[in-house]
Write a protein that holds these residues in place. Structure first.
Motif, short mmCIF file in Angstrom:
data_model
loop_
_atom_site.label_atom_id
_atom_site.label_comp_id
_atom_site.label_asym_id
_atom_site.label_seq_id
_atom_site.Cartn_x
_atom_site.Cartn_y
_atom_site.Cartn_z
N VAL A 96 0.83 -1.21 0.00
CA VAL A 96 0.00 0.00 0.00
C VAL A 96 0.87 1.26 0.00
O VAL A 96 0.63 2.19 -0.77
CB VAL A 96 -0.96 0.01 1.21
N LEU A 97 1.89 1.29 0.84
CA LEU A 97 2.73 2.49 0.92
C LEU A 97 3.55 2.69 -0.36
O LEU A 97 3.75 3.83 -0.81
CB LEU A 97 3.65 2.40 2.14
N LYS A 98 3.99 1.61 -0.96
CA LYS A 98 4.73 1.71 -2.22
C LYS A 98 3.83 2.26 -3.33
O LYS A 98 4.24 3.10 -4.14
CB LYS A 98 5.27 0.34 -2.62
N LYS A 99 2.58 1.81 -3.34
CA LYS A 99 1.63 2.30 -4.34
C LYS A 99 1.26 3.76 -4.07
O LYS A 99 1.05 4.54 -5.01
CB LYS A 99 0.40 1.41 -4.35
N ALA A 100 1.19 4.13 -2.79
CA ALA A 100 0.93 5.54 -2.45
C ALA A 100 2.06 6.41 -2.99
O ALA A 100 1.82 7.49 -3.55
CB ALA A 100 0.80 5.69 -0.94
#
Length: 203
Positions: free
Chosen positions: A83-87
């Motif tokens: 999720v954080l990488k995609k953010a």
């Protein structure tokens, strides 16, 4: 200043702190916030919601499990869905999250930027804004039995005269109960009072 105005002013301050936007969930009860606002990029919000990342987001898990304020990069939880990488791919490269309040009514605020980590002073500002937002949006703890009965009658479609007769009181007494319920809920109209009472699970 009304509750709504105070929250609006605090959100303006939060926006100044977060160049890439913020996400605010206030008084989360039964997995649902009483108040939710987001100024993150629309494409990220759409992608996040489409994939139900709130069920997989390590920031949410951290905020529910821990009361405090930290940078995203300092959260030790795994992120198996990335999720954080995609953010970060949507410009939310650096962020911070703050969590405040009892587990039964927790508030979680996230902020993001694209250029650098948030400073310690900015984390402190985030912490203070989270507390202020939590307090400003605090729902009433209860309504009296009489106030609930009056709101239920209107919600069920009863006219004032019929509701008063049903409750065995005068119409003026019934109107007084509605007025006190509106005041307690900081609502301008009875319809708004009914909506708020339902949102707060008081009705």
């Amino acid at each position: 200043m009304s509750e709504r105005k105070v929250v609006s002013v605090l959100l303006d301050e939060l926006e100044q702190l977060a160049p890439m936007g913020y996400s605010v969930g206030l008084h989360i009860r039964f997995a649902t916030p009483m108040v939710y606002k987001s100024s993150y990029p629309a494409r990220w919000v759409e992608h996040y919601n489409l994939h139900s990342y709130y069920l997989r987001d390590p920031l949410v898990f951290w905020g529910i499990g821990v009361e405090g304020t930290t940078r995203w990069s300092s959260i030790p939880l795994p992120d198996p869905f990335g999720v954080l990488k995609k953010a970060a791919a949507h410009g939310l490269s650096y962020g911070a999250v703050s969590s405040y309040g009892p587990i039964t009514s927790r508030s979680i605020v996230g902020v993001a930027r694209a250029d650098r980590e948030f400073t310690d002073d900015e984390l402190e500002t985030l912490r203070e804004l989270t507390i202020q937002l939590h307090v400003a949006a605090k729902p009433p703890s209860d309504l009296s039995k009489a106030q609930i009965e009056a709101l239920k009658c209107v919600a069920d479609g009863d006219r004032h005269s019929a509701a008063a007769e049903k409750l065995g009181i005068t119409e003026s007494a019934f109107k007084a109960r509605l007025q006190s319920a509106r005041t307690r809920l900081e609502a301008r109209t009875t319809s708004e009072a009914i909506r708020k009472a339902r949102e707060y699970r008081l009705l």
